[in-house]
Design a protein around this motif. Structure first.
Motif, PDB file in Angstrom:
ATOM      1  N   ALA A 244      14.208 -23.666  28.265  1.00 29.25           N
ATOM      2  CA  ALA A 244      15.474 -24.247  27.835  1.00 29.25           C
ATOM      3  C   ALA A 244      15.201 -25.512  27.032  1.00 29.25           C
ATOM      4  O   ALA A 244      14.557 -26.443  27.512  1.00 29.25           O
ATOM      5  CB  ALA A 244      16.346 -24.558  29.040  1.00 29.25           C
ATOM      6  N   VAL A 245      15.678 -25.544  25.791  1.00 24.31           N
ATOM      7  CA  VAL A 245      15.553 -26.723  24.950  1.00 24.31           C
ATOM      8  C   VAL A 245      16.750 -27.640  25.155  1.00 24.31           C
ATOM      9  O   VAL A 245      16.607 -28.860  25.255  1.00 24.31           O
ATOM     10  CB  VAL A 245      15.420 -26.309  23.469  1.00 24.31           C
ATOM     11  CG1 VAL A 245      15.440 -27.522  22.547  1.00 24.31           C
ATOM     12  CG2 VAL A 245      14.138 -25.509  23.260  1.00 24.31           C
ATOM     13  N   VAL A 246      17.944 -27.048  25.207  1.00 21.35           N
ATOM     14  CA  VAL A 246      19.183 -27.801  25.427  1.00 21.35           C
ATOM     15  C   VAL A 246      20.002 -27.088  26.497  1.00 21.35           C
ATOM     16  O   VAL A 246      20.110 -25.862  26.490  1.00 21.35           O
ATOM     17  CB  VAL A 246      20.024 -27.897  24.133  1.00 21.35           C
ATOM     18  CG1 VAL A 246      21.320 -28.653  24.402  1.00 21.35           C
ATOM     19  CG2 VAL A 246      19.237 -28.562  23.015  1.00 21.35           C
ATOM     20  N   GLU A 247      20.571 -27.875  27.421  1.00 25.44           N
ATOM     21  CA  GLU A 247      21.455 -27.325  28.444  1.00 25.44           C
ATOM     22  C   GLU A 247      22.732 -28.161  28.525  1.00 25.44           C
ATOM     23  O   GLU A 247      22.665 -29.377  28.727  1.00 25.44           O
ATOM     24  CB  GLU A 247      20.771 -27.316  29.801  1.00 25.44           C
ATOM     25  CG  GLU A 247      19.520 -26.457  29.865  1.00 25.44           C
ATOM     26  CD  GLU A 247      18.731 -26.705  31.154  1.00 25.44           C
ATOM     27  OE1 GLU A 247      19.024 -26.034  32.165  1.00 25.44           O
ATOM     28  OE2 GLU A 247      17.850 -27.587  31.122  1.00 25.44           O
TER      29      GLU A 247
ATOM     30  N   LEU B 298      26.332 -23.971  28.151  1.00 26.79           N
ATOM     31  CA  LEU B 298      25.550 -23.361  27.084  1.00 26.79           C
ATOM     32  C   LEU B 298      24.088 -23.739  27.253  1.00 26.79           C
ATOM     33  O   LEU B 298      23.761 -24.900  27.498  1.00 26.79           O
ATOM     34  CB  LEU B 298      26.050 -23.857  25.722  1.00 26.79           C
ATOM     35  CG  LEU B 298      25.303 -23.366  24.479  1.00 26.79           C
ATOM     36  CD1 LEU B 298      25.553 -21.881  24.259  1.00 26.79           C
ATOM     37  CD2 LEU B 298      25.731 -24.177  23.253  1.00 26.79           C
ATOM     38  N   THR B 299      23.198 -22.749  27.133  1.00 29.27           N
ATOM     39  CA  THR B 299      21.760 -22.991  27.138  1.00 29.27           C
ATOM     40  C   THR B 299      21.183 -22.505  25.819  1.00 29.27           C
ATOM     41  O   THR B 299      21.434 -21.366  25.409  1.00 29.27           O
ATOM     42  CB  THR B 299      21.059 -22.264  28.301  1.00 29.27           C
ATOM     43  OG1 THR B 299      21.588 -22.742  29.537  1.00 29.27           O
ATOM     44  CG2 THR B 299      19.558 -22.506  28.273  1.00 29.27           C
ATOM     45  N   ILE B 300      20.438 -23.364  25.149  1.00 37.60           N
ATOM     46  CA  ILE B 300      19.744 -23.011  23.909  1.00 37.60           C
ATOM     47  C   ILE B 300      18.263 -22.954  24.235  1.00 37.60           C
ATOM     48  O   ILE B 300      17.688 -23.933  24.725  1.00 37.60           O
ATOM     49  CB  ILE B 300      20.014 -24.045  22.806  1.00 37.60           C
ATOM     50  CG1 ILE B 300      21.515 -24.197  22.562  1.00 37.60           C
ATOM     51  CG2 ILE B 300      19.307 -23.644  21.517  1.00 37.60           C
ATOM     52  CD1 ILE B 300      21.882 -25.361  21.671  1.00 37.60           C
ATOM     53  N   ARG B 301      17.643 -21.818  23.975  1.00 41.57           N
ATOM     54  CA  ARG B 301      16.253 -21.616  24.385  1.00 41.57           C
ATOM     55  C   ARG B 301      15.297 -21.740  23.205  1.00 41.57           C
ATOM     56  O   ARG B 301      15.680 -21.603  22.047  1.00 41.57           O
ATOM     57  CB  ARG B 301      16.098 -20.255  25.070  1.00 41.57           C
ATOM     58  CG  ARG B 301      16.941 -20.164  26.339  1.00 41.57           C
ATOM     59  CD  ARG B 301      16.533 -19.028  27.250  1.00 41.57           C
ATOM     60  NE  ARG B 301      17.314 -19.055  28.492  1.00 41.57           N
ATOM     61  CZ  ARG B 301      17.036 -19.816  29.533  1.00 41.57           C
ATOM     62  NH1 ARG B 301      15.969 -20.604  29.494  1.00 41.57           N
ATOM     63  NH2 ARG B 301      17.787 -19.798  30.610  1.00 41.57           N
ATOM     64  N   SER B 302      14.056 -22.005  23.530  1.00 44.37           N
ATOM     65  CA  SER B 302      13.015 -22.211  22.528  1.00 44.37           C
ATOM     66  C   SER B 302      12.933 -21.026  21.579  1.00 44.37           C
ATOM     67  O   SER B 302      12.908 -19.869  22.001  1.00 44.37           O
ATOM     68  CB  SER B 302      11.666 -22.422  23.224  1.00 44.37           C
ATOM     69  OG  SER B 302      10.642 -22.605  22.288  1.00 44.37           O
ATOM     70  N   GLY B 303      12.894 -21.321  20.288  1.00 46.75           N
ATOM     71  CA  GLY B 303      12.755 -20.281  19.279  1.00 46.75           C
ATOM     72  C   GLY B 303      14.052 -19.666  18.819  1.00 46.75           C
ATOM     73  O   GLY B 303      14.054 -18.891  17.859  1.00 46.75           O
TER      74      GLY B 303
ATOM     75  N   ASP C 232      26.940 -32.381  32.495  1.00 40.68           N
ATOM     76  CA  ASP C 232      25.550 -32.817  32.376  1.00 40.68           C
ATOM     77  C   ASP C 232      24.928 -32.180  31.146  1.00 40.68           C
ATOM     78  O   ASP C 232      25.167 -30.998  30.859  1.00 40.68           O
ATOM     79  CB  ASP C 232      24.773 -32.395  33.627  1.00 40.68           C
ATOM     80  CG  ASP C 232      23.305 -32.786  33.561  1.00 40.68           C
ATOM     81  OD1 ASP C 232      23.018 -33.973  33.380  1.00 40.68           O
ATOM     82  OD2 ASP C 232      22.448 -31.881  33.673  1.00 40.68           O
ATOM     83  N   ILE C 233      24.144 -32.965  30.403  1.00 41.56           N
ATOM     84  CA  ILE C 233      23.396 -32.470  29.248  1.00 41.56           C
ATOM     85  C   ILE C 233      21.918 -32.759  29.486  1.00 41.56           C
ATOM     86  O   ILE C 233      21.546 -33.874  29.859  1.00 41.56           O
ATOM     87  CB  ILE C 233      23.843 -33.150  27.939  1.00 41.56           C
ATOM     88  CG1 ILE C 233      25.310 -32.846  27.646  1.00 41.56           C
ATOM     89  CG2 ILE C 233      22.966 -32.705  26.778  1.00 41.56           C
ATOM     90  CD1 ILE C 233      25.862 -33.586  26.441  1.00 41.56           C
ATOM     91  N   ARG C 234      21.092 -31.744  29.253  1.00 41.09           N
ATOM     92  CA  ARG C 234      19.649 -31.916  29.391  1.00 41.09           C
ATOM     93  C   ARG C 234      18.958 -31.520  28.099  1.00 41.09           C
ATOM     94  O   ARG C 234      19.327 -30.534  27.458  1.00 41.09           O
ATOM     95  CB  ARG C 234      19.100 -31.065  30.552  1.00 41.09           C
ATOM     96  CG  ARG C 234      19.536 -31.590  31.928  1.00 41.09           C
ATOM     97  CD  ARG C 234      19.047 -30.723  33.073  1.00 41.09           C
ATOM     98  NE  ARG C 234      19.392 -31.342  34.345  1.00 41.09           N
ATOM     99  CZ  ARG C 234      18.564 -32.087  35.057  1.00 41.09           C
ATOM    100  NH1 ARG C 234      17.320 -32.270  34.644  1.00 41.09           N
ATOM    101  NH2 ARG C 234      18.952 -32.635  36.185  1.00 41.09           N
ATOM    102  N   LEU C 235      17.936 -32.290  27.738  1.00 41.41           N
ATOM    103  CA  LEU C 235      17.096 -32.004  26.584  1.00 41.41           C
ATOM    104  C   LEU C 235      15.672 -31.774  27.056  1.00 41.41           C
ATOM    105  O   LEU C 235      15.084 -32.652  27.710  1.00 41.41           O
ATOM    106  CB  LEU C 235      17.121 -33.177  25.596  1.00 41.41           C
ATOM    107  CG  LEU C 235      18.451 -33.432  24.872  1.00 41.41           C
ATOM    108  CD1 LEU C 235      18.436 -34.804  24.216  1.00 41.41           C
ATOM    109  CD2 LEU C 235      18.686 -32.357  23.846  1.00 41.41           C
ATOM    110  N   PHE C 236      15.153 -30.589  26.786  1.00 40.93           N
ATOM    111  CA  PHE C 236      13.796 -30.233  27.214  1.00 40.93           C
ATOM    112  C   PHE C 236      13.615 -30.490  28.710  1.00 40.93           C
ATOM    113  O   PHE C 236      12.566 -30.953  29.154  1.00 40.93           O
ATOM    114  CB  PHE C 236      12.758 -31.004  26.395  1.00 40.93           C
ATOM    115  CG  PHE C 236      12.867 -30.763  24.909  1.00 40.93           C
ATOM    116  CD1 PHE C 236      12.310 -29.634  24.331  1.00 40.93           C
ATOM    117  CD2 PHE C 236      13.546 -31.662  24.095  1.00 40.93           C
ATOM    118  CE1 PHE C 236      12.424 -29.413  22.960  1.00 40.93           C
ATOM    119  CE2 PHE C 236      13.655 -31.452  22.728  1.00 40.93           C
ATOM    120  CZ  PHE C 236      13.095 -30.329  22.161  1.00 40.93           C
TER     121      PHE C 236
END
Length: 263
Positions: A11-14, A33-38, A68-72
Motif C-alpha cells: 500500500a502506497v496510500v491509504e 481507498l487504497t492505492i498500491r505500488s505500481g 486516517d491517511i497513511r503514506l507508505f
C-alpha cells in the motif's frame, strides 16, 4: 529490476473513513481507498466533485476532518520522507523576471531534496538529465522556458517532480489547456515511468491519450466515490449519472470500456 510480488501489492496510500474539507465543512466524505505500488490510478469527476481536495488532503494542504491517511504505511502526520512523492499542481507555472533554462528548473526540484550541508554534485546532474529524458525533452536542457510551448512547460514541471526519484507521482490535470500533440508526448513520458514501476495518480476530467496506461479509475461525485474499477465507457456522461442517481439512488452498472469523458 523486476518488481516483486510483495512490492507490487504494498500500500502506497491509504485513506480510511476520511472526511476532507475546509473551515469544518467536508468536501470529500467517508473516503476509503487504497492505492498500491505500481498502480496508475485515474481520479475522474466533474468540477467541484472533490478530486483536488482529495489530493490536497493527502498532501496535508487541506484539513483532514475525520479518518486516517497513511503514506507508505506511515500516518501522514508522522510522515517526513516527502522526497518519495512528486506532485505537480494543476495551475503551477514557471514565471518570473529572470529567464530559466530547462535544466535549471528541473534542477531546482533536486535542490529541494538536498541536505543543507550537501552540494549539487555529479549524481544530482545525472538525476536531472534522466528526469528531462524521461519526459521526452532530451536536448532541451539549455533551452529557456520562455521558448517552450505550454505543453512542454508542463512536462518540464513533471521532470522537476521526477528529479528526486519519487515512488509516487501525483499529477493534477496535467493535460488541461495542452494541445493534443503534447498530450500524446505526455502519455509517452508517463508510459516510461510505468515501465519503471512508478505509482501514478492522475487527476483529470478525461483520460484522453493516457487512457491505455490507466490500470484503475475512480469517479468522484459530490465528494463520494461512485465508481472504483476499470475506466468507464466514454459514452456515459456525468449529467446522465446525476439524473439516474436522483431517480434511483445508485448509478447504473456499466461495462468496462475505453475511457471516460467528463466535461
Amino acid at each position: 529490476m523486476p518488481v516483486t510480488d510483495d512490492a507490487a501489492t504494498a500500500a502506497v496510500v491509504e485513506f480510511r473513513g476520511c472526511d476532507i474539507g475546509y473551515e469544518g465543512r467536508a468536501v470529500v466524505n467517508g473516503l476509503d481507498l487504497t492505492i498500491r505500488s505500481g498502480e496508475v490510478l485515474g481520479v475522474l469527476g466533474a468540477n467541484g466533485s472533490g478530486k483536488s481536495t482529495m489530493i490536497r488532503g493527502l498532501l496535508g494542504l487541506a484539513p483532514l476532518l475525520a479518518g486516517d491517511i497513511r503514506l507508505f504505511g506511515t500516518p501522514r502526520s508522522q510522515f517526513h520522507a516527502w522526497n518519495r512523492l512528486g506532485y505537480v499542481p494543476q495551475r503551477q507555472t514557471v514565471a518570473g523576471g529572470i529567464p530559466s533554462t530547462v535544466a535549471e528548473v528541473v534542477g531546482s526540484g533536486r535542490l529541494s531534496a538536498l541536505r543543507p550541508w550537501k552540494r549539487f554534485g555529479p549524481a544530482d546532474r545525472i538525476a536531472v538529465d534522466e528526469a528531462i529524458e524521461a519526459v521526452g525533452l532530451g536536448g532541451h536542457e539549455k533551452h529557456s522556458m520562455t521558448e517552450l510551448s505550454g505543453g512542454q512547460q508542463r512536462r518540464v514541471l513533471i521532470a522537476r517532480a521526477l528529479a528526486t526519484g519519487p515512488d509516487l507521482l501525483v499529477l493534477d490535470e496535467p493535460t488541461a489547456g495542452v494541445d493534443h500533440a503534447n498530450q500524446e508526448a505526455l502519455a509517452h513520458a508517463l508510459a516510461r515511468l510505468v515501465e519503471r514501476g512508478t505509482t501514478i495518480v492522475l487527476i483529470t476530467h478525461e483520460l484522453g491519450p493516457v487512457e491505455p496506461l490507466i490500470t484503475r479509475a475512480i469517479v468522484l461525485r459530490d465528494g463520494l466515490v461512485v465508481h472504483d474499477g476499470p475506466p468507464l465507457d466514454h459514452e456515459f456522461h456525468h449529467e446522465h449519472d446525476d439524473e439516474w442517481h436522483h431517480h434511483h439512488g445508485e448509478p447504473p452498472t456499466r461495462r468496462p470500456g475505453l475511457g471516460l469523458g467528463l466535461d
